[in-house]
Design a protein around this motif. Structure first.
Motif, PDB file in Angstrom:
ATOM      1  N   MET A 287       0.818  -1.217   0.000  1.00 55.43           N
ATOM      2  CA  MET A 287       0.000   0.000   0.000  1.00 55.43           C
ATOM      3  C   MET A 287       0.852   1.267   0.000  1.00 55.43           C
ATOM      4  O   MET A 287       0.335   2.363  -0.259  1.00 55.43           O
ATOM      5  N   ARG A 288       2.134   1.168   0.304  1.00 57.54           N
ATOM      6  CA  ARG A 288       3.033   2.327   0.187  1.00 57.54           C
ATOM      7  C   ARG A 288       3.531   2.361  -1.257  1.00 57.54           C
ATOM      8  O   ARG A 288       4.534   1.749  -1.605  1.00 57.54           O
ATOM      9  N   VAL A 289       2.824   3.081  -2.105  1.00 56.52           N
ATOM     10  CA  VAL A 289       3.045   3.008  -3.545  1.00 56.52           C
ATOM     11  C   VAL A 289       4.362   3.660  -3.959  1.00 56.52           C
ATOM     12  O   VAL A 289       4.876   4.554  -3.277  1.00 56.52           O
ATOM     13  N   SER A 290       4.862   3.205  -5.090  1.00 59.99           N
ATOM     14  CA  SER A 290       6.124   3.702  -5.618  1.00 59.99           C
ATOM     15  C   SER A 290       5.899   4.900  -6.536  1.00 59.99           C
ATOM     16  O   SER A 290       4.864   5.019  -7.194  1.00 59.99           O
ATOM     17  N   ALA A 291       6.887   5.775  -6.605  1.00 57.54           N
ATOM     18  CA  ALA A 291       6.826   6.927  -7.498  1.00 57.54           C
ATOM     19  C   ALA A 291       7.262   6.566  -8.911  1.00 57.54           C
ATOM     20  O   ALA A 291       7.132   7.383  -9.829  1.00 57.54           O
ATOM     21  N   PHE A 292       7.758   5.334  -9.096  1.00 55.36           N
ATOM     22  CA  PHE A 292       8.294   4.940 -10.397  1.00 55.36           C
ATOM     23  C   PHE A 292       7.641   3.645 -10.869  1.00 55.36           C
ATOM     24  O   PHE A 292       7.140   2.854 -10.070  1.00 55.36           O
ATOM     25  N   ALA A 293       7.668   3.423 -12.181  1.00 56.19           N
ATOM     26  CA  ALA A 293       7.038   2.243 -12.767  1.00 56.19           C
ATOM     27  C   ALA A 293       7.856   0.979 -12.535  1.00 56.19           C
ATOM     28  O   ALA A 293       7.335  -0.133 -12.610  1.00 56.19           O
ATOM     29  N   THR A 294       9.144   1.132 -12.274  1.00 57.53           N
ATOM     30  CA  THR A 294      10.002   0.008 -11.912  1.00 57.53           C
ATOM     31  C   THR A 294      10.412   0.185 -10.457  1.00 57.53           C
ATOM     32  O   THR A 294      10.971   1.221 -10.087  1.00 57.53           O
ATOM     33  N   PHE A 295      10.097  -0.794  -9.634  1.00 61.94           N
ATOM     34  CA  PHE A 295      10.358  -0.629  -8.204  1.00 61.94           C
ATOM     35  C   PHE A 295      10.584  -1.986  -7.547  1.00 61.94           C
ATOM     36  O   PHE A 295      10.290  -3.038  -8.116  1.00 61.94           O
ATOM     37  N   ARG A 296      11.125  -1.933  -6.333  1.00 58.61           N
ATOM     38  CA  ARG A 296      11.326  -3.130  -5.526  1.00 58.61           C
ATOM     39  C   ARG A 296      10.722  -2.924  -4.141  1.00 58.61           C
ATOM     40  O   ARG A 296      10.809  -1.841  -3.588  1.00 58.61           O
ATOM     41  N   ASN A 297      10.139  -3.974  -3.617  1.00 56.21           N
ATOM     42  CA  ASN A 297       9.570  -3.945  -2.266  1.00 56.21           C
ATOM     43  C   ASN A 297      10.217  -5.027  -1.407  1.00 56.21           C
ATOM     44  O   ASN A 297      10.523  -6.126  -1.905  1.00 56.21           O
ATOM     45  N   LEU A 298      10.409  -4.724  -0.149  1.00 55.80           N
ATOM     46  CA  LEU A 298      10.951  -5.720   0.777  1.00 55.80           C
ATOM     47  C   LEU A 298       9.936  -6.841   0.970  1.00 55.80           C
ATOM     48  O   LEU A 298       8.763  -6.596   1.260  1.00 55.80           O
ATOM     49  N   TYR A 299      10.391  -8.066   0.782  1.00 57.34           N
ATOM     50  CA  TYR A 299       9.500  -9.223   0.893  1.00 57.34           C
ATOM     51  C   TYR A 299       9.738 -10.010   2.188  1.00 57.34           C
ATOM     52  O   TYR A 299       8.808 -10.299   2.924  1.00 57.34           O
ATOM     53  N   ARG A 300      10.973 -10.346   2.459  1.00 59.23           N
ATOM     54  CA  ARG A 300      11.299 -11.127   3.655  1.00 59.23           C
ATOM     55  C   ARG A 300      12.706 -10.784   4.136  1.00 59.23           C
ATOM     56  O   ARG A 300      13.523 -10.211   3.414  1.00 59.23           O
ATOM     57  N   ARG A 301      12.997 -11.179   5.380  1.00 59.63           N
ATOM     58  CA  ARG A 301      14.342 -11.156   5.932  1.00 59.63           C
ATOM     59  C   ARG A 301      14.703 -12.568   6.364  1.00 59.63           C
ATOM     60  O   ARG A 301      13.835 -13.317   6.813  1.00 59.63           O
ATOM     61  N   VAL A 302      15.965 -12.935   6.211  1.00 56.80           N
ATOM     62  CA  VAL A 302      16.399 -14.259   6.645  1.00 56.80           C
ATOM     63  C   VAL A 302      16.457 -14.290   8.168  1.00 56.80           C
ATOM     64  O   VAL A 302      17.056 -13.408   8.800  1.00 56.80           O
ATOM     65  N   GLU A 303      15.822 -15.285   8.754  1.00 62.35           N
ATOM     66  CA  GLU A 303      15.859 -15.451  10.213  1.00 62.35           C
ATOM     67  C   GLU A 303      17.201 -16.071  10.592  1.00 62.35           C
ATOM     68  O   GLU A 303      17.569 -17.148  10.106  1.00 62.35           O
ATOM     69  N   ARG A 304      17.907 -15.405  11.475  1.00 64.33           N
ATOM     70  CA  ARG A 304      19.270 -15.821  11.810  1.00 64.33           C
ATOM     71  C   ARG A 304      19.251 -16.884  12.915  1.00 64.33           C
ATOM     72  O   ARG A 304      19.462 -16.601  14.092  1.00 64.33           O
TER      73      ARG A 304
END
Length: 205
Positions: free
Chosen positions: A144-161
């Protein structure tokens, strides 16, 4: 060290004027609002009058592919543990997004229906963790936090240490398993965004 997994999209114009405003912030705060008077149209109600929860084009097009990471260790395969919470902004999770008040989340959304392109209702986004369910689901909040650009990346997961991943990802061979949803199950969405491409998956250490 910490390892972050991102998904990327190309030619997905979240910055389109009508798309950016197609949401109800009051609804996302858990308030009982008349979404017919919001900017969510045409994703407000179904023909029978049932309101959509959440409403709007942004929510309706939420990225919902499933990505798993596996570590190929000798002759065995180990699934890398990934954290699905703690990835969104604190202010979003604790201030801007709230579920309707109720003793039971499904009853809180009684009388509503999922958006047309969703496979399940909002109160089933995370059945394993009620603190990550409904409007306060991290994947939903990040989308829901939209990007200002047509090509973008969103954080999906973090590796659990934990265990052999306590120091991050050890050197070796890894395999991604991706279950496609957004591009395979929704022909109408594909018609609307027929130029959209999955740009790739990025691992940052």
């Amino acid at each position: 060290g910490d390892v972050f997994m991102y998904y990327g999209l190309q030619n997905f114009y979240q910055n389109h004027r009508r798309y950016v405003i197609s949401r109800s912030d009051a609804q996302l705060l858990g308030q009982n609002v008349n979404i017919e008077k919001s900017y969510c149209a045409p994703f407000t109600t179904y023909q029978n009058g049932t309101p959509m929860a959440p409403c709007g084009a942004i929510a309706n097009s939420m990225f919902n592919d499933t990505i798993d990471l596996f570590y190929n260790l000798n002759s065995s395969v180990v699934q890398v543990p990934l954290l699905k919470t703690g990835n969104s902004w604190w202010t979003d999770k604790n201030v801007k997004f709230r579920n309707p008040k109720s003793d039971n989340l499904s009853s809180a959304f009684a009388g509503t229906a999922r958006p047309p392109y969703w496979q399940k209702p909002v109160y089933l986004l995370d059945e394993e963790d009620e603190r990550n369910n409904g409007y306060v689901n991290d994947d939903f909040i990040i989308w829901m936090r939209v990007s200002a650009f047509a090509t973008f990346r969103n954080l999906y997961r973090r590796v659990e240490r934990v265990k052999q991943f306590v120091n991050g990802l050890p050197a070796g061979n890894y395999t991604f398993h991706i279950s496609y949803s957004i591009l395979s199950d929704y022909p109408k969405l594909l018609d609307s965004y027929n130029e959209m491409e999955v740009d790739g998956i990025c691992i940052v250490k």
